[in-house]
Enzyme design. Structure first.
Site, short mmCIF file in Angstrom:
data_model
loop_
_atom_site.label_atom_id
_atom_site.label_comp_id
_atom_site.label_asym_id
_atom_site.label_seq_id
_atom_site.Cartn_x
_atom_site.Cartn_y
_atom_site.Cartn_z
N THR A 13 0.82 -1.22 0.00
CA THR A 13 0.00 0.00 0.00
C THR A 13 0.85 1.27 0.00
O THR A 13 0.31 2.36 -0.11
CB THR A 13 -0.91 0.04 1.24
OG1 THR A 13 -0.10 -0.02 2.41
CG2 THR A 13 -1.92 -1.10 1.24
N PHE A 16 8.17 0.81 -0.55
CA PHE A 16 8.83 -0.21 -1.38
C PHE A 16 7.80 -1.14 -2.03
O PHE A 16 7.91 -1.48 -3.20
CB PHE A 16 9.74 -1.14 -0.56
CG PHE A 16 10.84 -0.53 0.23
CD1 PHE A 16 11.00 0.84 0.36
CD2 PHE A 16 11.75 -1.36 0.88
CE1 PHE A 16 12.03 1.37 1.12
CE2 PHE A 16 12.78 -0.85 1.62
CZ PHE A 16 12.93 0.51 1.77
N SER A 138 17.25 -5.21 6.85
CA SER A 138 17.71 -3.81 6.99
C SER A 138 19.16 -3.81 7.47
O SER A 138 19.60 -4.74 8.17
CB SER A 138 16.84 -3.08 8.01
OG SER A 138 17.42 -1.82 8.34
N TYR A 151 13.61 -2.93 16.76
CA TYR A 151 13.51 -2.89 15.28
C TYR A 151 14.71 -3.61 14.66
O TYR A 151 14.55 -4.51 13.82
CB TYR A 151 13.41 -1.45 14.76
CG TYR A 151 13.44 -1.41 13.24
CD1 TYR A 151 12.39 -1.98 12.51
CD2 TYR A 151 14.52 -0.88 12.54
CE1 TYR A 151 12.41 -1.99 11.12
CE2 TYR A 151 14.54 -0.89 11.15
CZ TYR A 151 13.49 -1.45 10.45
OH TYR A 151 13.52 -1.48 9.07
N PRO A 181 18.50 -2.94 2.96
CA PRO A 181 18.75 -1.54 2.59
C PRO A 181 19.14 -0.71 3.80
O PRO A 181 18.76 -1.00 4.94
CB PRO A 181 17.41 -1.05 2.03
CG PRO A 181 16.53 -2.26 1.93
CD PRO A 181 17.05 -3.25 2.92
N VAL A 184 16.58 4.83 3.03
CA VAL A 184 15.72 4.93 1.85
C VAL A 184 14.63 5.96 2.10
O VAL A 184 13.89 5.86 3.08
CB VAL A 184 15.03 3.58 1.51
CG1 VAL A 184 14.37 3.66 0.13
CG2 VAL A 184 16.01 2.41 1.57
N GLU A 188 6.84 5.81 3.68
CA GLU A 188 6.23 6.31 4.92
C GLU A 188 6.97 5.82 6.16
O GLU A 188 6.53 6.04 7.29
CB GLU A 188 4.76 5.87 4.97
CG GLU A 188 3.95 6.48 3.84
CD GLU A 188 2.52 5.98 3.77
OE1 GLU A 188 2.14 5.09 4.57
OE2 GLU A 188 1.77 6.47 2.92
N PHE A 189 8.10 5.14 5.94
CA PHE A 189 8.82 4.49 7.05
C PHE A 189 9.08 5.44 8.22
O PHE A 189 8.76 5.14 9.37
CB PHE A 189 10.13 3.91 6.50
CG PHE A 189 10.99 3.28 7.54
CD1 PHE A 189 10.75 1.98 7.97
CD2 PHE A 189 12.06 3.97 8.11
CE1 PHE A 189 11.56 1.39 8.94
CE2 PHE A 189 12.86 3.39 9.08
CZ PHE A 189 12.60 2.10 9.50
P1 NDP Z 1 6.26 2.12 4.45
O1 NDP Z 1 5.83 2.56 5.81
O2 NDP Z 1 6.18 3.09 3.34
O3 NDP Z 1 5.45 0.81 4.03
C1 NDP Z 1 5.25 -0.23 4.95
C2 NDP Z 1 4.25 -1.21 4.39
O4 NDP Z 1 4.07 -2.25 5.36
C3 NDP Z 1 2.88 -0.59 4.13
O5 NDP Z 1 2.38 -1.04 2.92
C4 NDP Z 1 2.03 -1.11 5.28
O6 NDP Z 1 0.69 -1.34 4.84
C5 NDP Z 1 2.70 -2.47 5.55
N1 NDP Z 1 2.38 -2.92 6.90
C6 NDP Z 1 2.81 -2.42 8.10
N2 NDP Z 1 2.23 -3.09 9.10
C7 NDP Z 1 1.42 -4.03 8.54
C8 NDP Z 1 0.54 -5.02 9.05
N3 NDP Z 1 0.33 -5.20 10.36
N4 NDP Z 1 -0.13 -5.80 8.17
C9 NDP Z 1 0.04 -5.63 6.85
N5 NDP Z 1 0.85 -4.72 6.29
C10 NDP Z 1 1.52 -3.93 7.14
O7 NDP Z 1 7.76 1.58 4.65
P2 NDP Z 1 8.89 1.13 3.60
O8 NDP Z 1 8.32 0.89 2.28
O9 NDP Z 1 10.03 2.06 3.75
O10 NDP Z 1 9.35 -0.23 4.28
C11 NDP Z 1 9.15 -1.50 3.68
C12 NDP Z 1 10.05 -2.49 4.39
O11 NDP Z 1 11.41 -2.10 4.21
C13 NDP Z 1 9.84 -2.60 5.89
O12 NDP Z 1 9.97 -3.95 6.27
C14 NDP Z 1 10.98 -1.77 6.47
O13 NDP Z 1 11.34 -2.19 7.76
C15 NDP Z 1 12.06 -2.05 5.47
N6 NDP Z 1 13.14 -1.10 5.36
C16 NDP Z 1 12.89 0.24 5.16
C17 NDP Z 1 13.95 1.14 5.03
C18 NDP Z 1 13.75 2.59 4.85
O14 NDP Z 1 14.70 3.36 5.12
N7 NDP Z 1 12.61 3.07 4.38
C19 NDP Z 1 15.34 0.65 5.04
C20 NDP Z 1 15.49 -0.76 5.28
C21 NDP Z 1 14.42 -1.58 5.40
P3 NDP Z 1 -0.64 -0.98 5.67
O15 NDP Z 1 -0.27 0.10 6.64
O16 NDP Z 1 -1.60 -0.56 4.63
O17 NDP Z 1 -1.01 -2.26 6.32
C1 8X3 Z 2 15.62 1.26 8.04
C2 8X3 Z 2 17.02 1.73 8.08
O1 8X3 Z 2 18.78 2.84 9.55
O2 8X3 Z 2 16.52 3.72 9.66
O3 8X3 Z 2 15.56 -0.11 8.22
O4 8X3 Z 2 17.05 1.62 10.67
S1 8X3 Z 2 17.35 2.49 9.57
#
Ligand code: NDP
Ligand code: 8X3
Length: 253
Positions: A13, A16, A138, A151, A181, A184, A188-189
Protein backbone atom coordinates in the site's frame (compact mmCIF):
# COMPACT_ATOMS: atom_id res chain seq x y z
CA UNK A 1 11.70 -19.91 -13.30
CA UNK A 2 10.38 -18.74 -16.68
CA UNK A 3 8.50 -15.38 -16.66
CA UNK A 4 5.81 -14.29 -16.08
CA UNK A 5 5.64 -15.14 -12.40
CA UNK A 6 2.89 -14.90 -9.83
CA UNK A 7 4.34 -12.76 -7.06
CA UNK A 8 2.87 -12.00 -3.63
CA UNK A 9 4.10 -8.69 -2.21
CA UNK A 10 3.28 -7.87 1.41
CA UNK A 11 2.97 -4.21 2.39
CA UNK A 12 2.08 -3.01 -1.10
CA UNK A 13 0.00 0.00 0.00
CA UNK A 14 3.02 2.32 0.30
CA UNK A 15 6.76 2.71 -0.13
CA UNK A 16 8.83 -0.21 -1.38
CA UNK A 17 5.92 -2.64 -1.67
CA UNK A 18 3.81 -0.35 -3.85
CA UNK A 19 6.80 0.35 -6.09
CA UNK A 20 7.77 -3.33 -6.30
CA UNK A 21 4.19 -4.33 -7.20
CA UNK A 22 3.94 -1.60 -9.86
CA UNK A 23 7.37 -2.39 -11.34
CA UNK A 24 6.68 -6.13 -11.55
CA UNK A 25 3.22 -5.72 -13.13
CA UNK A 26 4.73 -3.38 -15.73
CA UNK A 27 7.33 -6.08 -16.46
CA UNK A 28 4.56 -8.57 -17.20
CA UNK A 29 4.28 -10.44 -13.89
CA UNK A 30 1.04 -11.10 -11.98
CA UNK A 31 1.08 -9.59 -8.52
CA UNK A 32 -0.97 -10.21 -5.38
CA UNK A 33 -0.68 -6.90 -3.53
CA UNK A 34 -1.41 -7.01 0.21
CA UNK A 35 -1.72 -4.58 3.10
CA UNK A 36 -4.29 -3.32 5.58
CA UNK A 37 -5.41 -0.19 3.70
CA UNK A 38 -7.95 -1.59 1.24
CA UNK A 39 -8.62 1.74 -0.48
CA UNK A 40 -4.96 1.99 -1.52
CA UNK A 41 -5.01 -1.56 -2.90
CA UNK A 42 -8.19 -0.76 -4.84
CA UNK A 43 -6.52 2.35 -6.28
CA UNK A 44 -3.52 0.25 -7.34
CA UNK A 45 -5.85 -2.30 -8.95
CA UNK A 46 -7.65 0.49 -10.82
CA UNK A 47 -4.30 1.83 -12.02
CA UNK A 48 -2.64 -1.44 -13.02
CA UNK A 49 -5.59 -3.66 -14.03
CA UNK A 50 -6.24 -7.36 -13.58
CA UNK A 51 -2.57 -8.38 -13.49
CA UNK A 52 -2.81 -7.10 -9.91
CA UNK A 53 -4.95 -8.88 -7.33
CA UNK A 54 -5.67 -6.68 -4.29
CA UNK A 55 -5.79 -8.61 -1.01
CA UNK A 56 -6.51 -6.88 2.29
CA UNK A 57 -4.27 -8.63 4.78
CA UNK A 58 -3.07 -7.78 8.28
CA UNK A 59 0.27 -9.43 9.07
CA UNK A 60 -0.95 -9.85 12.65
CA UNK A 61 -3.89 -12.03 11.51
CA UNK A 62 -2.36 -15.48 11.91
CA UNK A 63 -5.52 -17.42 10.97
CA UNK A 64 -5.78 -15.66 7.60
CA UNK A 65 -2.05 -16.06 6.95
CA UNK A 66 -2.26 -19.78 7.72
CA UNK A 67 -5.19 -20.20 5.31
CA UNK A 68 -3.08 -18.93 2.40
CA UNK A 69 -2.79 -19.75 -0.45
CA UNK A 70 -5.94 -21.94 -0.42
CA UNK A 71 -8.19 -18.98 0.39
CA UNK A 72 -7.14 -17.23 -2.83
CA UNK A 73 -9.04 -17.59 -6.13
CA UNK A 74 -7.78 -20.76 -7.83
CA UNK A 75 -5.84 -18.99 -10.58
CA UNK A 76 -3.88 -16.97 -7.98
CA UNK A 77 -2.81 -19.86 -5.74
CA UNK A 78 0.40 -20.95 -7.48
CA UNK A 79 2.66 -18.29 -6.04
CA UNK A 80 6.18 -18.38 -7.50
CA UNK A 81 7.71 -15.50 -5.58
CA UNK A 82 6.99 -14.24 -2.06
CA UNK A 83 8.30 -10.76 -1.25
CA UNK A 84 8.24 -10.32 2.53
CA UNK A 85 8.25 -6.55 2.61
CA UNK A 86 5.58 -5.46 5.13
CA UNK A 87 7.21 -4.13 8.24
CA UNK A 88 7.74 -1.14 10.43
CA UNK A 89 9.81 0.57 13.05
CA UNK A 90 8.08 2.36 15.91
CA UNK A 91 10.07 4.96 17.78
CA UNK A 92 13.74 5.65 18.45
CA UNK A 93 13.33 5.68 22.21
CA UNK A 94 16.12 3.96 24.19
CA UNK A 95 15.03 0.69 25.79
CA UNK A 96 14.38 1.80 29.41
CA UNK A 97 11.77 4.36 28.37
CA UNK A 98 10.14 2.58 25.48
CA UNK A 99 6.42 1.80 25.09
CA UNK A 100 6.45 -1.99 25.22
CA UNK A 101 3.38 -2.16 22.95
CA UNK A 102 5.53 -0.70 20.17
CA UNK A 103 7.99 -3.53 20.63
CA UNK A 104 5.18 -6.09 20.48
CA UNK A 105 3.81 -4.56 17.27
CA UNK A 106 7.22 -4.70 15.58
CA UNK A 107 7.72 -8.31 16.66
CA UNK A 108 4.27 -9.43 15.51
CA UNK A 109 4.59 -7.72 12.12
CA UNK A 110 8.27 -8.04 11.23
CA UNK A 111 8.79 -11.50 12.71
CA UNK A 112 5.59 -13.45 13.46
CA UNK A 113 3.68 -12.35 10.35
CA UNK A 114 6.70 -12.98 8.15
CA UNK A 115 7.31 -16.51 9.40
CA UNK A 116 3.59 -17.37 9.19
CA UNK A 117 3.18 -16.32 5.55
CA UNK A 118 6.49 -17.90 4.56
CA UNK A 119 5.59 -21.24 6.09
CA UNK A 120 2.11 -21.10 4.54
CA UNK A 121 3.49 -20.71 1.02
CA UNK A 122 6.45 -23.11 1.18
CA UNK A 123 4.57 -26.44 0.69
CA UNK A 124 3.11 -25.25 -2.64
CA UNK A 125 6.52 -24.08 -3.84
CA UNK A 126 8.05 -27.42 -2.87
CA UNK A 127 5.24 -29.32 -4.60
CA UNK A 128 5.71 -27.31 -7.80
CA UNK A 129 9.50 -27.60 -7.49
CA UNK A 130 9.86 -23.86 -8.01
CA UNK A 131 9.84 -20.80 -5.80
CA UNK A 132 11.61 -17.76 -4.45
CA UNK A 133 11.32 -16.25 -0.95
CA UNK A 134 12.74 -12.75 -0.74
CA UNK A 135 12.65 -10.72 2.47
CA UNK A 136 13.38 -7.08 3.17
CA UNK A 137 15.76 -6.94 6.11
CA UNK A 138 17.71 -3.81 6.99
CA UNK A 139 21.18 -2.53 7.74
CA UNK A 140 19.63 -2.05 11.20
CA UNK A 141 19.87 -5.84 11.53
CA UNK A 142 23.67 -5.61 11.34
CA UNK A 143 24.66 -2.23 12.73
CA UNK A 144 23.54 -1.23 16.22
CA UNK A 145 22.43 2.33 16.81
CA UNK A 146 20.80 4.15 19.72
CA UNK A 147 17.05 3.55 19.70
CA UNK A 148 17.35 0.74 17.14
CA UNK A 149 16.71 -1.87 19.88
CA UNK A 150 13.84 -4.15 18.87
CA UNK A 151 13.51 -2.89 15.28
CA UNK A 152 17.12 -3.85 14.53
CA UNK A 153 16.66 -7.15 16.33
CA UNK A 154 13.62 -8.04 14.22
CA UNK A 155 15.67 -7.43 11.08
CA UNK A 156 18.54 -9.54 12.44
CA UNK A 157 15.93 -12.27 12.93
CA UNK A 158 14.77 -11.89 9.33
CA UNK A 159 18.31 -12.23 7.98
CA UNK A 160 19.07 -15.31 10.06
CA UNK A 161 15.70 -16.93 9.45
CA UNK A 162 16.32 -16.56 5.71
CA UNK A 163 19.79 -18.14 6.04
CA UNK A 164 18.33 -21.06 7.97
CA UNK A 165 15.49 -21.38 5.48
CA UNK A 166 18.00 -21.65 2.68
CA UNK A 167 19.71 -24.46 4.56
CA UNK A 168 16.40 -26.27 5.06
CA UNK A 169 15.66 -25.91 1.35
CA UNK A 170 19.02 -27.14 0.13
CA UNK A 171 18.40 -29.86 -2.45
CA UNK A 172 15.36 -28.03 -3.85
CA UNK A 173 15.44 -25.39 -6.60
CA UNK A 174 13.91 -22.79 -4.27
CA UNK A 175 15.81 -19.54 -3.85
CA UNK A 176 16.04 -17.41 -0.69
CA UNK A 177 17.38 -13.85 -0.42
CA UNK A 178 17.45 -11.04 2.14
CA UNK A 179 17.76 -7.51 0.80
CA UNK A 180 19.21 -5.21 3.47
CA UNK A 181 18.75 -1.54 2.59
CA UNK A 182 20.14 1.38 4.53
CA UNK A 183 18.69 4.89 4.21
CA UNK A 184 15.72 4.93 1.85
CA UNK A 185 13.50 7.97 1.34
CA UNK A 186 10.22 8.30 -0.55
CA UNK A 187 8.29 5.95 1.73
CA UNK A 188 6.23 6.31 4.92
CA UNK A 189 8.82 4.49 7.05
CA UNK A 190 10.05 7.52 9.02
CA UNK A 191 6.56 9.06 9.26
CA UNK A 192 5.36 5.85 10.90
CA UNK A 193 8.44 5.54 13.06
CA UNK A 194 8.65 9.13 14.33
CA UNK A 195 4.90 9.90 14.23
CA UNK A 196 5.82 13.41 13.12
CA UNK A 197 5.98 14.41 9.44
CA UNK A 198 8.42 17.31 9.98
CA UNK A 199 10.86 15.10 11.91
CA UNK A 200 10.47 12.41 9.24
CA UNK A 201 11.33 14.86 6.45
CA UNK A 202 14.39 16.02 8.41
CA UNK A 203 15.84 12.48 8.32
CA UNK A 204 16.49 12.85 4.58
CA UNK A 205 17.40 16.56 4.43
CA UNK A 206 20.77 17.13 2.77
CA UNK A 207 21.04 13.51 1.64
CA UNK A 208 20.49 11.64 -1.59
CA UNK A 209 18.91 8.50 -0.14
CA UNK A 210 17.99 5.33 -1.98
CA UNK A 211 14.39 5.41 -3.24
CA UNK A 212 11.70 2.71 -3.44
CA UNK A 213 12.36 2.48 -7.20
CA UNK A 214 15.95 1.37 -6.42
CA UNK A 215 14.60 -1.46 -4.26
CA UNK A 216 12.05 -2.46 -6.93
CA UNK A 217 14.80 -2.53 -9.56
CA UNK A 218 16.87 -4.78 -7.28
CA UNK A 219 13.95 -7.17 -6.70
CA UNK A 220 13.31 -7.39 -10.42
CA UNK A 221 17.01 -8.07 -11.11
CA UNK A 222 17.10 -10.83 -8.49
CA UNK A 223 14.00 -12.54 -9.89
CA UNK A 224 15.51 -12.49 -13.38
CA UNK A 225 18.85 -14.07 -12.42
CA UNK A 226 19.59 -17.53 -13.82
CA UNK A 227 17.83 -20.27 -11.83
CA UNK A 228 21.13 -21.72 -10.53
CA UNK A 229 22.14 -18.43 -8.85
CA UNK A 230 21.15 -17.63 -5.27
CA UNK A 231 22.05 -14.26 -3.76
CA UNK A 232 21.98 -15.01 -0.03
CA UNK A 233 21.92 -11.43 1.18
CA UNK A 234 22.42 -8.06 -0.40
CA UNK A 235 23.29 -4.95 1.66
CA UNK A 236 22.59 -1.68 -0.15
CA UNK A 237 23.30 1.86 1.02
CA UNK A 238 23.18 5.20 -0.72
CA UNK A 239 26.63 6.64 -1.44
CA UNK A 240 26.04 9.26 1.27
CA UNK A 241 25.84 6.59 4.01
CA UNK A 242 28.42 4.37 5.74
CA UNK A 243 28.60 2.56 9.08
CA UNK A 244 29.49 4.85 12.00
CA UNK A 245 31.83 2.84 14.21
CA UNK A 246 31.61 2.10 17.93
CA UNK A 247 30.49 4.49 20.67
CA UNK A 248 32.49 5.34 23.82
CA UNK A 249 31.27 7.21 26.87
CA UNK A 250 33.90 9.19 28.86
CA UNK A 251 34.00 10.40 32.46
CA UNK A 252 33.65 14.13 32.85
CA UNK A 253 36.49 16.20 34.38
P1 NDP B 1 6.26 2.12 4.45
O1 NDP B 1 5.83 2.56 5.81
O2 NDP B 1 6.18 3.09 3.34
O3 NDP B 1 5.45 0.81 4.03
C1 NDP B 1 5.25 -0.23 4.95
C2 NDP B 1 4.25 -1.21 4.39
O4 NDP B 1 4.07 -2.25 5.36
C3 NDP B 1 2.88 -0.59 4.13
O5 NDP B 1 2.38 -1.04 2.92
C4 NDP B 1 2.03 -1.11 5.28
O6 NDP B 1 0.69 -1.34 4.84
C5 NDP B 1 2.70 -2.47 5.55
N1 NDP B 1 2.38 -2.92 6.90
C6 NDP B 1 2.81 -2.42 8.10
N2 NDP B 1 2.23 -3.09 9.10
C7 NDP B 1 1.42 -4.03 8.54
C8 NDP B 1 0.54 -5.02 9.05
N3 NDP B 1 0.33 -5.20 10.36
N4 NDP B 1 -0.13 -5.80 8.17
C9 NDP B 1 0.04 -5.63 6.85
N5 NDP B 1 0.85 -4.72 6.29
C10 NDP B 1 1.52 -3.93 7.14
O7 NDP B 1 7.76 1.58 4.65
P2 NDP B 1 8.89 1.13 3.60
O8 NDP B 1 8.32 0.89 2.28
O9 NDP B 1 10.03 2.06 3.75
O10 NDP B 1 9.35 -0.23 4.28
C11 NDP B 1 9.15 -1.50 3.68
C12 NDP B 1 10.05 -2.49 4.39
O11 NDP B 1 11.41 -2.10 4.21
C13 NDP B 1 9.84 -2.60 5.89
O12 NDP B 1 9.97 -3.95 6.27
C14 NDP B 1 10.98 -1.77 6.47
O13 NDP B 1 11.34 -2.19 7.76
C15 NDP B 1 12.06 -2.05 5.47
N6 NDP B 1 13.14 -1.10 5.36
C16 NDP B 1 12.89 0.24 5.16
C17 NDP B 1 13.95 1.14 5.03
C18 NDP B 1 13.75 2.59 4.85
O14 NDP B 1 14.70 3.36 5.12
N7 NDP B 1 12.61 3.07 4.38
C19 NDP B 1 15.34 0.65 5.04
C20 NDP B 1 15.49 -0.76 5.28
C21 NDP B 1 14.42 -1.58 5.40
P3 NDP B 1 -0.64 -0.98 5.67
O15 NDP B 1 -0.27 0.10 6.64
O16 NDP B 1 -1.60 -0.56 4.63
O17 NDP B 1 -1.01 -2.26 6.32
C1 8X3 C 1 15.62 1.26 8.04
C2 8X3 C 1 17.02 1.73 8.08
O1 8X3 C 1 18.78 2.84 9.55
O2 8X3 C 1 16.52 3.72 9.66
O3 8X3 C 1 15.56 -0.11 8.22
O4 8X3 C 1 17.05 1.62 10.67
S1 8X3 C 1 17.35 2.49 9.57
Amino acid sequence: MPAPHTVLVTGATAGFGKEIATHLVKEGHRVIATGRRTERLTALHNELGNALFPLTLDMADKATLRALPHSLPEDWRNIDVLINNAGLALGVTPAPDVNIDDWETMISTNISGLVEITQALLPGMIERNSGYVMSIGSTAGHYAYRGGNVYGATKAFVAHFMKNLRTDLLGTPLRVTTIEPGLVGGSEFSNVRLRDDAKAAAVYEGTTPLMPADIAETVSWLIGLPAHMNVNHLEIMPVCQASGGLAVTKKEG
